[in-house]
Motif scaffolding. Structure first.
Motif: not given
Length: 489
Positions: A122-134
């Motif tokens: 969950a933490n890595a998912l939040a970090e890796e997608t923090k700049e994404s809108r889609f």
């Protein structure tokens, strides 16, 4: 190629593997176009081989022209949705026909798909997608990512189903079975969540030019590393158009066992660079039909090989072991097999040992196979293919450890000690690789990039040896310890 009298004893200088390749192969492999996207290079081949199907997917055959049309349709969808150049779009799930088309569509418009590791925390998912809108998510895996992807910063989420792209009779059966087995969280009914069918309606809203202007060294595709190379964390390895095309050209000049008109099994998710590059991009580039079947259990692999009969298949040593043990038992009970269709079956991943490899090849011969298994090696940081056996450069089993073949032409390899000094043939140390296919960087991880990519060399962390004939042997990791971000080992 230097003469024998001028050999230095250092693999990176002598490059003895070049003797197995045609003259000038290294120059041709590295002579990549400087102004083309991956899609433009592959589209030319799709048009050239227009009579060969692009894909087979659960009873449906997709022609190359049909696939080209689907790619451009998705390019219009993304443009109409508001995806901008250089945006990173996370994908979570296996390969499906629409996901294949989306991958190229984003390449056309200058955006970048990021194929997330399926076991991501969950933490890595939040970090890796923090700049994404889609984002694009497989419906049956929605529960794994719903806490993150329901946050308001995500403007649009496309939900893909396994039945998207299936032939109608098969689609109805699979849909019914999925409903009976499904225990996953249901996707929200909000307006920002779109089925594939609903998303495709956006294509009608865009009438402009979908192709972005070419930008050198632009991030084009991101796959997920294993996490073992450095740092012990999930890392997105960023490939550019140039590095991806170099992989295609190196494989072409290295004469890998991909032949026009053959069929290639792709059952891995695109999160792995091998699945994305070798079993998807390269297969289309070389004129193969991709058998798309996103099921990865050992039983599924047995059925995929014996029923779908792919000419090309690649999986780990442990999966091949289960497969051949099953085949051997069935042969002993009187069942017969005909593997005459096998041309490019390859052992990758963690590889295997010599005894097992020889046993499997014996089974292959008993099953009427003209070709033996091949052994190969790849790296996420090199966008997959690095070494492979060739038909004219087969391992002689003189060592107890299994060779992973010889380097692709166009690649430079060396083995180095802990002080960074190159070692000679037969000496053991860290494998380092220099190639045009090397990753641009780890996504948003500059510090870890600096530890892995130094002066153009990728430090693989693999303990290796290169012999005087150019064969590479992988003994494991330089260190069995990985320090995690929390300080644990």
């Amino acid at each position: 190629m230097p003469t024998e009298q001028k050999l230095t004893g250092y693999p990176s200088i002598d490059k003895p593997w070049l003797k197995y390749y045609r003259e000038g192969s290294e120059e041709r492999a590295n002579n990549i176009p400087k102004d083309k996207t991956v899609w433009e290079v592959i589209e030319e081949k799709l048009i050239e081989d227009n009579n060969i199907p692009a894909m087979e997917y659960f009873g449906r055959t997709i022609s190359r022209q049909e696939f080209i049309n689907l790619v451009y349709t998705w390019a219009k969808v993304f443009k109409a949705m508001g995806v901008k150049e250089n945006e990173v779009i996370p994908f979570y799930g296996p390969f499906f026909p629409d996901v294949c088309a989306m991958t190229f569509a984003l390449n056309i418009i200058g955006a970048c798909p990021y194929f997330l590791k399926l076991a991501i925390s969950a933490n890595a998912l939040a970090e890796e997608t923090k700049e994404s809108r889609f984002a694009v998510v497989f419906e049956d895996m929605w529960a794994n990512v719903c806490n993150e992807f329901t946050k308001q910063r995500f403007e649009k989420i496309i939900i893909v189903k396994a039945t998207d792209g299936m032939a109608t009779p098969q689609k109805q059966i699979v849909s019914m079975l999925s409903k009976l087995k499904s225990k996953t969280a249901k996707t929200p009914k909000e307006d920002r969540f779109y089925s594939v069918a609903k998303a495709l309606e956006f294509a009608e809203l865009f009438n402009g030019d979908v192709k972005a202007s070419f930008v050198s060294n632009r991030a084009a595709f991101i796959t997920s590393s294993s996490g073992t190379t450095v740092g012990g964390v999930v890392k997105g390895t960023v490939a550019t158009n140039e590095s991806t095309i170099s992989q295609l050209f190196m494989a072409r000049e290295s004469e890998v066992q991909f032949f026009k008109g053959d069929r290639c099994l792709n059952h891995f998710p695109p999160t792995a660079s091998t699945s994305l590059n070798v079993l998807f991009f390269l297969a289309l580039y070389k004129g193969l039909t991709i058998i798309l079947d996103p099921r990865v259990s050992e039983k599924d692999f047995y059925n995929q090989i014996t029923k779908l009969k792919p000419n090309v298949a690649l999986t780990t040593g442990s999966s091949w072991e289960v497969f051949f043990n099953t085949i051997n038992k069935e042969m002993e009970s009187g069942k017969t097999f005909d593997f005459g269709f096998a041309k490019g079956w390859t052992v990758g991943g963690e590889g295997t040992d010599v005894e097992k490899f020889q046993k499997w090849n014996t089974i292959m011969k008993r099953a009427n196979a003209d070709k033996c298994l091949f052994s190969g090696y790849g790296s996420s940081e090199l966008f997959s293919g690095t070494c492979v056996e060739k038909a004219n450069a087969r391992y002689d089993y003189s060592k107890q450890i299994m060779s992973v073949g010889i380097p692709y032409t166009g690649i430079t390899l060396g083995v180095y000690d802990e002080n960074g000094q190159e070692l000679k043939f037969g000496e053991r140390g860290e494998l380092r690789i220099k190639s045009l296919s090397a990753m641009k960087e780890y996504y948003n991880k500059a510090d870890l990039t600096k530890l892995t990519k130094i002066d153009g060399w990728i430090l693989t962390g693999d303990l290796a040896e290169i012999d005087q004939n150019g064969f590479v042997y992988i003994y494991g990791r330089v260190s069995d310890k990985i320090e995690l971000p929390n300080g644990e080992y």
